[in-house]
Design an enzyme around this catalytic site. Structure first.
Site, PDB file in Angstrom:
ATOM      1  CG  ASP A 160      -1.604  -1.369   1.397  1.00 12.03           C
ATOM      2  OD1 ASP A 160      -2.382  -1.733   0.507  1.00 12.03           O
ATOM      3  OD2 ASP A 160      -1.316  -2.072   2.374  1.00 12.03           O
ATOM      4  CG  HIS A 188      -3.348  -5.236   3.294  1.00 12.10           C
ATOM      5  ND1 HIS A 188      -2.866  -4.398   2.308  1.00 12.10           N
ATOM      6  CD2 HIS A 188      -3.733  -6.368   2.650  1.00 12.10           C
ATOM      7  CE1 HIS A 188      -2.952  -5.001   1.136  1.00 12.10           C
ATOM      8  NE2 HIS A 188      -3.476  -6.199   1.316  1.00 12.10           N
TER       9      HIS A 188
HETATM   10  P1  NAD Z   1      -2.145 -18.461  -4.019  1.00 10.47           P
HETATM   11  O1  NAD Z   1      -3.512 -19.031  -3.827  1.00 10.47           O
HETATM   12  O2  NAD Z   1      -1.544 -18.411  -5.382  1.00 10.47           O
HETATM   13  O3  NAD Z   1      -1.109 -19.275  -3.112  1.00 10.47           O
HETATM   14  C1  NAD Z   1      -1.353 -19.558  -1.769  1.00 10.47           C
HETATM   15  C2  NAD Z   1      -0.578 -20.810  -1.441  1.00 10.47           C
HETATM   16  O4  NAD Z   1      -0.701 -21.033  -0.041  1.00 10.47           O
HETATM   17  C3  NAD Z   1      -1.102 -22.057  -2.146  1.00 10.47           C
HETATM   18  O5  NAD Z   1      -0.024 -22.712  -2.824  1.00 10.47           O
HETATM   19  C4  NAD Z   1      -1.634 -22.926  -0.996  1.00 10.47           C
HETATM   20  O6  NAD Z   1      -1.449 -24.328  -1.224  1.00 10.47           O
HETATM   21  C5  NAD Z   1      -0.784 -22.422   0.162  1.00 10.47           C
HETATM   22  N1  NAD Z   1      -1.341 -22.703   1.474  1.00 10.47           N
HETATM   23  C6  NAD Z   1      -2.638 -22.710   1.864  1.00 10.47           C
HETATM   24  N2  NAD Z   1      -2.737 -23.078   3.139  1.00 10.47           N
HETATM   25  C7  NAD Z   1      -1.494 -23.274   3.589  1.00 10.47           C
HETATM   26  C8  NAD Z   1      -0.944 -23.686   4.823  1.00 10.47           C
HETATM   27  N3  NAD Z   1      -1.728 -23.980   5.870  1.00 10.47           N
HETATM   28  N4  NAD Z   1       0.397 -23.813   4.940  1.00 10.47           N
HETATM   29  C9  NAD Z   1       1.193 -23.553   3.888  1.00 10.47           C
HETATM   30  N5  NAD Z   1       0.743 -23.186   2.669  1.00 10.47           N
HETATM   31  C10 NAD Z   1      -0.584 -23.046   2.537  1.00 10.47           C
HETATM   32  O7  NAD Z   1      -2.182 -17.025  -3.338  1.00 10.47           O
HETATM   33  P2  NAD Z   1      -1.146 -15.821  -3.537  1.00 10.47           P
HETATM   34  O8  NAD Z   1      -1.525 -15.015  -4.719  1.00 10.47           O
HETATM   35  O9  NAD Z   1       0.247 -16.334  -3.413  1.00 10.47           O
HETATM   36  O10 NAD Z   1      -1.529 -14.932  -2.250  1.00 10.47           O
HETATM   37  C11 NAD Z   1      -1.274 -15.399  -0.946  1.00 10.47           C
HETATM   38  C12 NAD Z   1      -1.945 -14.517   0.100  1.00 10.47           C
HETATM   39  O11 NAD Z   1      -1.387 -13.218   0.076  1.00 10.47           O
HETATM   40  C13 NAD Z   1      -3.443 -14.318  -0.110  1.00 10.47           C
HETATM   41  O12 NAD Z   1      -4.069 -14.376   1.160  1.00 10.47           O
HETATM   42  C14 NAD Z   1      -3.544 -12.908  -0.663  1.00 10.47           C
HETATM   43  O13 NAD Z   1      -4.796 -12.330  -0.405  1.00 10.47           O
HETATM   44  C15 NAD Z   1      -2.449 -12.251   0.127  1.00 10.47           C
HETATM   45  N6  NAD Z   1      -1.946 -10.965  -0.392  1.00 10.47           N
HETATM   46  C16 NAD Z   1      -1.595 -10.018   0.529  1.00 10.47           C
HETATM   47  C17 NAD Z   1      -1.100  -8.791   0.114  1.00 10.47           C
HETATM   48  C18 NAD Z   1      -0.696  -7.726   1.113  1.00 10.47           C
HETATM   49  O14 NAD Z   1      -0.365  -6.621   0.655  1.00 10.47           O
HETATM   50  N7  NAD Z   1      -0.681  -7.966   2.401  1.00 10.47           N
HETATM   51  C19 NAD Z   1      -0.971  -8.540  -1.249  1.00 10.47           C
HETATM   52  C20 NAD Z   1      -1.323  -9.529  -2.164  1.00 10.47           C
HETATM   53  C21 NAD Z   1      -1.813 -10.745  -1.723  1.00 10.47           C
HETATM   54  C1  LMR Z   2      -3.666  -6.592  -2.548  1.00  8.40           C
HETATM   55  O1  LMR Z   2      -3.626  -5.579  -1.851  1.00  8.40           O
HETATM   56  O2  LMR Z   2      -3.258  -6.594  -3.734  1.00  8.40           O
HETATM   57  C2  LMR Z   2      -4.246  -7.882  -1.997  1.00  8.40           C
HETATM   58  O3  LMR Z   2      -4.242  -7.835  -0.592  1.00  8.40           O
HETATM   59  C3  LMR Z   2      -5.607  -8.115  -2.546  1.00  8.40           C
HETATM   60  C4  LMR Z   2      -6.185  -9.439  -2.092  1.00  8.40           C
HETATM   61  O4  LMR Z   2      -7.347  -9.421  -1.611  1.00  8.40           O
HETATM   62  O5  LMR Z   2      -5.504 -10.495  -2.216  1.00  8.40           O
END
Ligand code: NAD
Ligand code: LMR
Length: 329
Positions: A160, A188
């Site tokens: 962000d 977030h």
């Molecule tokens: P994704 O679905 O591609 O990958 C998530 C992975 O986590 C999968 O491979 C799944 O098997 C694994 N997983 C699920 N449960 C698990 C566990 N108990 N132990 C270990 N691994 C486990 O998702 P992504 O695109 O990589 O995003 C991951 C997370 O990050 C999501 O929650 C998304 O919303 C979040 N995110 C946060 C931000 C931020 O700014 N904070 C930004 C983008 C995404």
């Molecule tokens: C982002 O800020 O891009 C993500 O947290 C969005 C989401 O819900 O995975």
């Protein structure tokens, strides 16, 4: 002198962010070009094979700093001796799921991971929670790790922060490197508050340089706060490379320090600063030095900012109450 490798655990290693993150860690961008690393990948059992594929690719890069890769579906193994833990894997919200269901499902992930960190991580462990809802997942993990100092649990709002820097730089025709002292406050989520009242762009106060409260309220803040949703809409998937980049930035800044005259934004355990209830994991302006951070004190908060910080903190308190009701705190 040969340095001892730093153990870096990445959960959700076979996911989209994992794929964008691991190669950058192994190449030295997380901790520095002279710091060897050992990777510990945690995945759920059905995704272990995919994680093995990524590990094969990591081997094929012949990164000089990469001193080993372990893959496991057991948090007790993956967090054994970990110095830096990146908690990326989370349960996404799917159709028909209520907010409480989402928090409960994530409790089932982050409470056992917190417990495993408590039992097995290195004494100097630093934890960054990326998986959403990041602030509250960090709160859950922290509650399950009573022996780990609370300040080691952080949640990611650096994405962000970076988004806000670009939007502000574009508005003022400046470079992102000219933007200093931006703050993301709160959660977030779409309630987060990107604050430019203390920010500087090329030495000028940013709010004065913009001079347009309508742009701030109707354009800048919603663009930054809803950027995650806009990316999901456009890509058909959550941000991955930019999220991995922000995770690298977050840990790199935590370990290596903020520049003089600047700060960053991190979700950290509140000590009551700026009226944020103690114990909530909220985003604040922080300076970092020698691997520690401090919340920037003494900023004047105007009415415009106060209302927005309070709204986001209210949401954090509601999430905390919901996970408390589920017995997760
Ligand atoms: P994704 O679905 O591609 O990958 C998530 C992975 O986590 C999968 O491979 C799944 O098997 C694994 N997983 C699920 N449960 C698990 C566990 N108990 N132990 C270990 N691994 C486990 O998702 P992504 O695109 O990589 O995003 C991951 C997370 O990050 C999501 O929650 C998304 O919303 C979040 N995110 C946060 C931000 C931020 O700014 N904070 C930004 C983008 C995404
Ligand atoms: C982002 O800020 O891009 C993500 O947290 C969005 C989401 O819900 O995975």
């Amino acid at each position: 002198m040969t340095r001892t490798p730093v153990n870096v655990t990445v959960t959700g290693a076979a996911g989209n962010i994992g794929y964008a993150l691991l190669f950058r860690i192994a190449s030295g961008q997380l901790l520095g070009a002279d710091v060897p690393v050992k990777l510990r990948l945690l995945e759920i059992t059905p995704a272990l094979k995919a994680a093995e594929g990524t590990a094969m690719e990591l081997d094929d890069c012949a990164f000089p700093l990469l001193r080993g890769i372990d893959i496991s579906d057991d948090p007790n193994v993956a967090f054994d001796g970990t110095n830096v833990a990146l908690l990326v894997g989370a349960r996404p919200r799917t159709k028909g799921m209520e907010r409480g269901d989402l928090l409960e499902a994530n409790g089932g992930i982050f409470a056992p991971q917190g417990k495993a960190i408590n039992g097995h991580a290195a004494d100097d462990v630093k934890i960054l929670v990326v998986g959403n809802p990041a602030n509250t997942n960090a709160l859950i993990a922290r509650a399950a790790a009573p022996d780990v100092p609370a300040e080691r649990f952080t949640a990611m709002t650096r994405l962000d922060h970076n988004r806000a820097a670009t939007q502000l730089a574009k508005k003022l025709g400046a470079g992102v490197e000219d933007v200093k002292k931006l703050t993301i406050w709160g959660n977030h989520s779409a309630t987060q508050y990107p604050d430019i009242f203390h920010a500087e762009v090329a030495g000028r106060n940013a709010a004065e340089a913009v001079g347009d409260e309508k742009w701030l309220a109707e354009d800048f803040i919603p663009t930054v706060a809803k950027r995650g949703a806009a990316i999901i809409e456009a890509r058909g998937a959550s941000s991955a490379a930019s999220a991995a980049n922000a995770a690298i930035d977050h840990v790199h800044t935590w370990v290596n320090g903020t520049a003089d005259g600047d700060w960053t934004s991190m979700g950290v355990v509140s000590d009551g600063s700026y009226g944020v209830p103690e114990g909530l994991i909220s985003s604040f302006p922080v300076t970092t030095k020698d691997g520690s951070y401090e919340i920037v004190q003494g900023l004047e908060i105007n009415e415009f900012s106060r209302a927005r910080i309070d709204a986001s903190v209210k949401e954090l308190a509601e999430e905390r109450d919901a996970v408390r009701a589920l017995g997760l705190l």
